[in-house]
Design a protein around this motif. Structure first.
Motif: not given
Length: 157
Positions: A78-84, A112-113
């Motif tokens: 996932a994106t880093w935010q979604e992973a958290r 990705r940013r």
């Protein structure tokens, strides 16, 4: 050895998802499980509860065990935010032994940013895990596919 990509639903439709490369290049060594907050995978929960699975997650550090000691390695795809979000909303993941991956080289993924310093994308994590398990052929195949993917997607943006 099995690598399980615990994938956020949104990743399935992103052209920048590198987990798909791992699935295509690594055959039976990599599988995908779609993350569901209310209905987690019973097989995944069972693997963790029985001590067969470990989680790769930033900051993780299992004490006496090595990642190579586990039959199954779980990666949050996932994106880093979604992973958290996935990690914070999945108590069963916090029960798994956790390992952080480090690499001598910086991530080559720039699509990705908000990528943290030292952070690796899913394909790069899979490459590192394969190498630690002595799967050089599969790691090399994925590395070649990732380089081509990076080139193709980067030229389209």
């Amino acid at each position: 050895m099995k690598i399980t990509l615990l994938t956020h639903q949104r990743e399935l439709h992103r052209k920048t998802n590198t987990g798909t490369l791992a699935l295509q290049q690594c055959g039976d060594m990599v599988e995908r499980v779609i993350w569901e907050r209310r209905h987690p995978s019973p097989a995944l929960r069972d693997s963790i509860e029985c001590g067969r699975a470990a989680l790769v997650y930033p900051g993780g550090e299992a004490t006496s065990a090595q990642m190579e000691d586990f039959e199954q390695v779980i990666l949050i795809d996932a994106t880093w935010q979604e992973a958290r979000k996935i990690y914070n909303h999945s108590p069963y993941l916090r029960a798994a032994p956790q390992f952080a991956l480090t690499s001598d080289a910086a991530s080559r993924y720039r699509l990705r940013r908000n990528q943290p310093e030292g952070g690796l994308c899913t394909a790069e994590c899979v490459i590192e895990i394969l190498r630690r398990h002595g799967e050089e052929c599969a790691a090399g195949r994925l590395e070649d596919a990732f380089a081509a993917f990076n080139q193709t997607v980067h030229s389209q943006t």
